[in-house]
Every structure is written in structure tokens, then in C-alpha cells.
Scaffold this active site. Structure first.
Site: not given
Length: 373
Positions: A159, A14, A155, A10-11
Site C-alpha cells: 500500500k 466494503f 500489506y 473494488g466496487a
């Protein structure tokens, strides 16, 4: 600590971008591998210009491609896993969110075992702890208290289950006979420059005569600046690699907040943007209990229509609860085990974020000027 290497998933996101920018300053770091499904051209350019002795390699690949992940993990010392789909508005199909957030995490844990990666840091979220009801108040909560989300929404559920998988993987035997050590960080709501949520909110306000949408005026939250979240991940990587600290960090989770004042989400948005003439909607709004039951009614309608029509309500029960609860947590455990102290003060974070919002306002004005010509 001898020379080491790190893979960040996820580089291009944000938080991921901030981690990369801090990570390349770490001592003895030989290589950073930045992994994302697709990098924006401006992100590629920014990474290519980083001033660092470490090699920076950009990898474009799918978190669901197990073979690709195994190759990406070869020779890596630490994985920082931030890749995720964030969707609290039910925009994306449930299975898409579960695939990326849960299956993707399981895939990279398996890749770490196969490639003998000894350290794994997971970017979780405070959403795994709740809030479960806007009526329940939790102020300055901590890790010793048991708080767990009961929502089945994709979501928070994905997670929560992914974090459980990460912490359960602590102590796994690696292919080379070594041991995998893991930990998870639970940031509060993250704000700062390039925040996708702030971008959407600011642009919506600019199209609405500068009026900010009121969504969370009943809340008390402790938002955290993106630079401090990135810093916590760097410290977690150090902690898992340091024999003196690692024993206390292995298998643990940490709430990550900073010294941003506890306030409602609406007040935060107003504070960050008022310099540019944006203001909160002062018109009457529904009482919170009525808003919640309206959300429940809309979700029921959506469920009944599902066989015939895909109706997505403008808000849902989870979102109403998330946006309007009194729900804050302390970072003392991260301070104790990781040596975490916020790197960026509230005043500096506020200034940097406000200046960035100013660039969005200016871009919007330029767009309007171009259209009027």
C-alpha cells in the site's frame, strides 16, 4: 461541471459499495462503472435497484488484466481506486498481495494515461504511515509531519509503494495531451455495517459463549465510519474536478478520520456489540512487551520451518504493533482542502453498526436452532 463519468474499482467491497451508493446521487453524473473481480449476487441486485439518473454498469474483470482496464477506462472522467487485498495476518502469499495492491495500481494508472482519464483518487490506508513501534505515541498527527511505515510485511509495504506511485503520477501527460491529477486518502481503521473484520470477530465471539477476543486493549485509535470514508472519496472527486479547488488537491494525501471517540480497538468492539450480550474476555493476558517478543519468536519459527512446512503463527509483530499502538490522526487538512466534514455522527454510526451486529446475532441463533431440530 459538465456531465461526467466515474469508474470505481473494488466496487463490490466494503468501502466500494458505499462509494457507489453515494456517487449515483452526484449532479451531472452520466455513468458509474463498478469494477470488481466478482460481484456477489446480492450486490448485483442492490446495484440494479439504485435510484439514479446515471447509468450504472457492472464490470467483472481482473485488476491485473491491463487490456481490460484500458477498455474499462475509456470515456471515464474520474477513477476511484479502492480494489485491494487486506491481509495483516500473513494468510495469503506475499506475491498475491503485491500483485493486486501494487501491480494492480500501476496497471490502472497506466490505463488512465492511455484512456486519457484526468482524475485519479486512491484509497490508501493509515498503515502506510505506521505505527512502526508500539512504544512511539502519535496523537492527532497530521500530514505536515513525516510518518512512514518501515514494515516489510506485504500489506503495509504494497500500500505504501502503491500510494507513492499514485502521487508520483500526478502531472503525467495523458494520451490526448491533457494532464493526470491524483490524490490519496488514508482512512483510519474503518468500521460499520458489513465490515469483514467485525463480521469475523462477532461470529468468533458467538461461538465462544459471547466472549470477544481481546486483541488491542493497549491501543488508542480513532476509528472511522465507512459512510464518512465514502463521503471523503466523493469530495476528493469533486475537488479534483473543480478548477478552484484542484490546485490544492493535486498530488496530496489526506488522513481521513471522523468524530468517533478515540479509544482502544477492544473498547470499540465492546461498545458496538454489548447491546447483544457480547462482552470482553476478562481473563489475564500477556503484558505487551512479552506479547511482542512471543510474536517475534513465532515468526522466527515460521521462517525456519518454511522449507519444510508452511506454519502460520496466530499473530505477528506487525499485527501486535498495529493493534496496540497509540496512533491517531486529524482530518483538518481534508476539511481545509476538500471541505470534508463527517456526514455521519458517532451516535448514528454506532446505532447503525450495532443494529447490523444484531442481525448477525439473530442469524447465528437461527442457524443453531436449525441444527438442533
Amino acid at each position: 461541471m459538465p456531465g461526467w463519468s466515474c469508474l470505481v474499482t473494488g466496487a463490490g467491497g466494503f468501502v466500494g459499495q458505499r462509494i457507489i451508493r453515494m456517487l449515483v446521487q452526484e449532479k451531472e453524473l452520466q455513468e458509474v462503472r463498478a469494477l470488481d473481480k466478482v460481484f456477489r449476487p446480492e450486490t448485483k441486485e442492490e446495484f440494479s435497484k439504485l435510484q439514479t439518473k446515471a447509468k450504472v454498469t457492472m464490470l467483472e474483470g481482473d485488476i491485473l488484466d491491463a487490456q481490460y482496464l484500458r477498455r474499462a477506462c475509456q470515456g471515464i472522467s474520474v477513477v476511484i481506486h479502492t480494489a485491494a487485498v487486506i491481509d495483516v495476518s500473513h494468510v495469503l502469499p506475499r506475491q498475491t498481495i503485491l500483485d493486486v495492491n501494487l501491480k494492480g495500481t500501476q496497471n490502472i494508472l497506466e490505463a488512465c494515461v492511455e484512456a486519457s482519464v484526468p482524475a485519479f483518487i486512491y484509497c490508501s490506508t493509515v498503515d502506510v504511515a505506521g505505527p512502526n513501534s508500539y512504544k512511539k505515541i502519535i496523537l492527532n498527527g497530521h500530514e505536515e509531519e513525516h510518518h512512514e511505515s518501515t514494515w516489510s510485511d506485504a500489506y503495509p509495504y504494497s500500500k505504501r509503494m502503491a500510494e507513492k506511485a499514485v502521487l508520483a503520477a500526478n502531472g503525467s501527460i495523458l494520451k490526448n495531451g491533457g494532464t493526470l491529477h491524483t490524490c490519496a486518502l488514508r482512512p483510519m481503521y474503518i468500521y460499520g455495517e458489513r465490515s469483514p473484520f467485525l463480521s469475523v470477530m462477532i461470529l468468533a465471539a458467538l461461538k465462544n459463549k459471547g466472549i470477544l477476543n481481546v486483541t488491542g486493549k493497549f491501543s488508542i485509535a480513532n476509528p472511522v465510519y465507512v459512510g464518512n470514508v465514502a463521503w471523503a472519496h466523493i469530495l476528493a472527486a469533486r475537488g479534483l474536478r473543480d478548477p478552484k479547488k484542484s490546485q490544492n488537491v493535486q498530488g496530496q494525501f489526506y488522513y481521513i478520520s471522523d468524530d468517533t471517540p478515540h479509544q482502544s480497538y477492544d473498547d470499540l468492539n465492546c461498545t458496538l456489540s454489548k447491546e447483544w450480550g457480547l462482552r470482553l474476555d476478562s481473563s489475564w493476558s500477556l503484558p505487551l512487551p512479552l506479547l511482542y517478543w512471543l510474536a517475534f519468536l513465532l515468526e522466527t519459527v515460521s521462517f525456519l520451518l518454511r522449507p519444510f512446512y508452511n506454519y502460520r503463527p496466530p499473530f505477528n509483530c506487525h499485527l501486535v504493533t498495529l493493534s496496540n499502538s497509540k496512533f491517531t490522526f486529524s482530518y483538518k487538512k481534508a476539511q481545509r482542502d476538500l471541505g470534508y466534514v463527517p456526514l455521519v455522527s458517532w451516535e448514528e454510526a454506532k446505532q447503525k453498526t450495532s443494529e447490523w451486529i444484531g442481525t448477525l446475532v439473530e442469524q447465528h441463533r437461527e442457524t443453531l436452532d436449525t441444527k438442533s431440530q
